[in-house]
Design an enzyme around this catalytic site. Structure first.
Site, PDB file in Angstrom:
ATOM      1  N   ASP A  78       0.807  -1.229   0.000  1.00 36.52           N
ATOM      2  CA  ASP A  78       0.000   0.000   0.000  1.00 36.52           C
ATOM      3  C   ASP A  78       0.828   1.260   0.000  1.00 36.52           C
ATOM      4  O   ASP A  78       2.041   1.222  -0.185  1.00 36.52           O
ATOM      5  CB  ASP A  78      -1.085  -0.032   1.071  1.00 36.52           C
ATOM      6  CG  ASP A  78      -0.557  -0.080   2.463  1.00 36.52           C
ATOM      7  OD1 ASP A  78      -1.348  -0.317   3.380  1.00 36.52           O
ATOM      8  OD2 ASP A  78       0.661   0.131   2.658  1.00 36.52           O
ATOM      9  N   MET A 128      -0.251  11.053  11.783  1.00 37.50           N
ATOM     10  CA  MET A 128      -1.494  11.386  11.066  1.00 37.50           C
ATOM     11  C   MET A 128      -2.117  12.675  11.596  1.00 37.50           C
ATOM     12  O   MET A 128      -3.335  12.775  11.717  1.00 37.50           O
ATOM     13  CB  MET A 128      -2.515  10.237  11.199  1.00 37.50           C
ATOM     14  CG  MET A 128      -2.031   8.952  10.568  1.00 37.50           C
ATOM     15  SD  MET A 128      -3.241   7.625  10.652  1.00 37.50           S
ATOM     16  CE  MET A 128      -2.972   7.023  12.295  1.00 37.50           C
ATOM     17  N   LYS A 179      -4.589   3.050  -0.039  1.00 35.53           N
ATOM     18  CA  LYS A 179      -5.749   3.797   0.447  1.00 35.53           C
ATOM     19  C   LYS A 179      -5.398   5.268   0.362  1.00 35.53           C
ATOM     20  O   LYS A 179      -4.994   5.867   1.337  1.00 35.53           O
ATOM     21  CB  LYS A 179      -6.039   3.414   1.893  1.00 35.53           C
ATOM     22  CG  LYS A 179      -6.562   2.020   2.033  1.00 35.53           C
ATOM     23  CD  LYS A 179      -6.780   1.705   3.483  1.00 35.53           C
ATOM     24  CE  LYS A 179      -7.311   0.293   3.617  1.00 35.53           C
ATOM     25  NZ  LYS A 179      -7.277  -0.156   4.985  1.00 35.53           N
TER      26      LYS A 179
HETATM   27  N1  SAH Z   1       2.648   1.875  10.525  1.00 32.37           N
HETATM   28  C1  SAH Z   1       3.230   3.177  10.294  1.00 32.37           C
HETATM   29  C2  SAH Z   1       2.274   4.281  10.612  1.00 32.37           C
HETATM   30  C3  SAH Z   1       1.028   4.285   9.755  1.00 32.37           C
HETATM   31  S1  SAH Z   1       0.001   5.680  10.069  1.00 32.37           S
HETATM   32  C4  SAH Z   1       4.522   3.292  11.090  1.00 32.37           C
HETATM   33  O1  SAH Z   1       4.800   2.483  11.979  1.00 32.37           O
HETATM   34  O2  SAH Z   1       5.305   4.197  10.781  1.00 32.37           O
HETATM   35  C5  SAH Z   1       0.566   6.792   8.847  1.00 32.37           C
HETATM   36  C6  SAH Z   1       1.338   7.922   9.487  1.00 32.37           C
HETATM   37  O3  SAH Z   1       2.671   7.518   9.760  1.00 32.37           O
HETATM   38  C7  SAH Z   1       1.484   9.147   8.622  1.00 32.37           C
HETATM   39  O4  SAH Z   1       0.337   9.957   8.655  1.00 32.37           O
HETATM   40  C8  SAH Z   1       2.657   9.821   9.286  1.00 32.37           C
HETATM   41  O5  SAH Z   1       2.266  10.458  10.481  1.00 32.37           O
HETATM   42  C9  SAH Z   1       3.521   8.628   9.639  1.00 32.37           C
HETATM   43  N2  SAH Z   1       4.533   8.340   8.609  1.00 32.37           N
HETATM   44  C10 SAH Z   1       4.628   7.219   7.881  1.00 32.37           C
HETATM   45  N3  SAH Z   1       5.692   7.276   7.051  1.00 32.37           N
HETATM   46  C11 SAH Z   1       6.280   8.457   7.279  1.00 32.37           C
HETATM   47  C12 SAH Z   1       7.426   9.117   6.741  1.00 32.37           C
HETATM   48  N4  SAH Z   1       8.181   8.550   5.813  1.00 32.37           N
HETATM   49  N5  SAH Z   1       7.744  10.348   7.217  1.00 32.37           N
HETATM   50  C13 SAH Z   1       7.011  10.929   8.174  1.00 32.37           C
HETATM   51  N6  SAH Z   1       5.909  10.367   8.714  1.00 32.37           N
HETATM   52  C14 SAH Z   1       5.557   9.141   8.275  1.00 32.37           C
END
Ligand code: SAH
Length: 334
Positions: free
Chosen positions: A128, A265, A150
């Site tokens: 995804d 998020m 999504k």
């Molecule tokens: N499972 C993921 C989080 C999913 S929720 C984890 O453990 O990182 C999605 C959120 O993760 C985004 O809205 C943002 O807040 C954060 N996120 C994911 N990838 C990111 C990135 N490369 N840089 C900054 N924030 C990130």
């Protein structure tokens, strides 16, 4: 730095393009249609795109030519009832497995060795949006890659369909990798997918990933804990603002934990969150930073205080995916 010509506009092509862009190569894509990620790169002028014909000059100028046809791949809905067998399918009657793999925040180097191994062995990969596309470059050419991205406000696949997809393919004897950005269990719905597999009697295991909640700050030079500064960190979702009926986070309590606060998020809701923290008693001068696109070439960090950070973000034009860090760790290394 090379000049690379990629023929194909699907996920596989996108994986190759991402890997080459990360190396600083110049990329030309030839494909009738592009997946959303490639379209975005073309719109931003990061790759050149020709819809129909190979352009002779590009072919002659290329140091590397990669052919990445889109087959086999399919839409999530097609793949739920996989009529056709895949090459390399195990004999009927054998149950495969589902591996929930955390892909890390964006840089393919931040995926675990176990995750890469599972990906290289997979018959089916269900991926995804926040997954580092370059990571898909290790997927076998004959594996099925299904994109269930999504996109906010756009195309989306219901969680039910995703669960069914994982279960059906594993029941057909395939090794299925469910690839998630960061860690599958941190706001990744990994638990729901695991339960769906257990309920269906399908073997399932987890390869944890490097979560953005810790690594995005780290990549931007912010340690989530620091001796003498803070003895902990709290990670919360900001997908609904304080006071929203769906929200269960006690923002007032968070204002006085004395720990670093990491919000995922929460770009859209940042003004309301910052205000709630100050209202809750957090010193308005508390340092705050937002790190976007961590681990990607486009990584950015902006700094302010909890009182100013929402304005700083609005002025900078920084957007999701981004992590907000609030606490004195923000400037402890600067
Ligand atoms: N499972 C993921 C989080 C999913 S929720 C984890 O453990 O990182 C999605 C959120 O993760 C985004 O809205 C943002 O807040 C954060 N996120 C994911 N990838 C990111 C990135 N490369 N840089 C900054 N924030 C990130």
């Amino acid at each position: 730095m090379s000049r690379v010509l990629v023929v194909g506009g699907g996920l596989r092509a996108a994986a190759a393009v991402s890997a080459h862009l990360a190396q600083g190569d110049t990329v030309v894509v030839v494909a009738e249609e592009l997946v959303a990620t490639l379209e975005d790169l073309a719109d931003r002028g990061l790759v050149a795109w020709h819809a129909r014909a190979l352009v002779l000059d590009d072919v002659l100028a290329a140091d590397v030519v990669l052919r990445r046809p889109d087959q086999p791949s399919g839409s999530p809905e097609d793949a739920v009832t996989p009529g056709a067998s895949l090459s390399g399918d195990t004999p009927p009657g054998q149950v495969g497995e589902v591996v929930l793999v955390g892909a890390g925040p964006g840089d393919p180097d931040l995926m675990t060795v176990g995750g890469q191994r599972a990906l290289a062995e997979a018959d089916v990969v269900v991926t995804d949006r926040l997954v580092p596309l370059a990571a898909l470059d290790v997927v076998r050419p004959d594996a099925l890659v299904v994109d269930v991205a999504k996109v906010p406000g756009g195309r989306s696949t219901p969680q039910e369909t995703i669960n069914k997809l994982l279960v059906e393919h594993a029941k057909a004897g395939r090794r299925v990798v469910r690839l998630k950005g960061g860690d599958p269990f941190v706001f990744g719905r990994g638990g729901e997918e695991l339960l769906a597999c257990v309920a269906a009697g399908v073997p399932v295991r987890v390869v944890p990933g490097v979560t953005s909640s810790v690594s995005a700050p780290a990549l931007a030079g912010i340690p989530v804990t620091h001796r003498g500064t803070t003895q902990g960190f709290t990670v919360v979702s900001g997908h609904v603002p304080p006071g929203h009926p769906d929200g269960t986070v006690d923002w007032k309590a968070l204002a006085s934990t004395g720990t670093t606060l990491v919000v995922l998020m929460g770009v859209r809701t940042l003004p309301a969150i910052a205000e709630a923290l100050v209202q809750g008693g957090l010193d308005p001068r508390t340092p705050a930073a937002v790190v976007a696109d961590a681990g990607l070439p486009s990584q950015r960090r902006v700094d302010g205080t909890v009182a100013t950070i929402a304005d700083v973000v609005a002025e900078s034009g920084i957007g999701a995916p981004a992590v907000t860090v609030v606490g004195h760790v923000v400037d402890v290394l600067s």
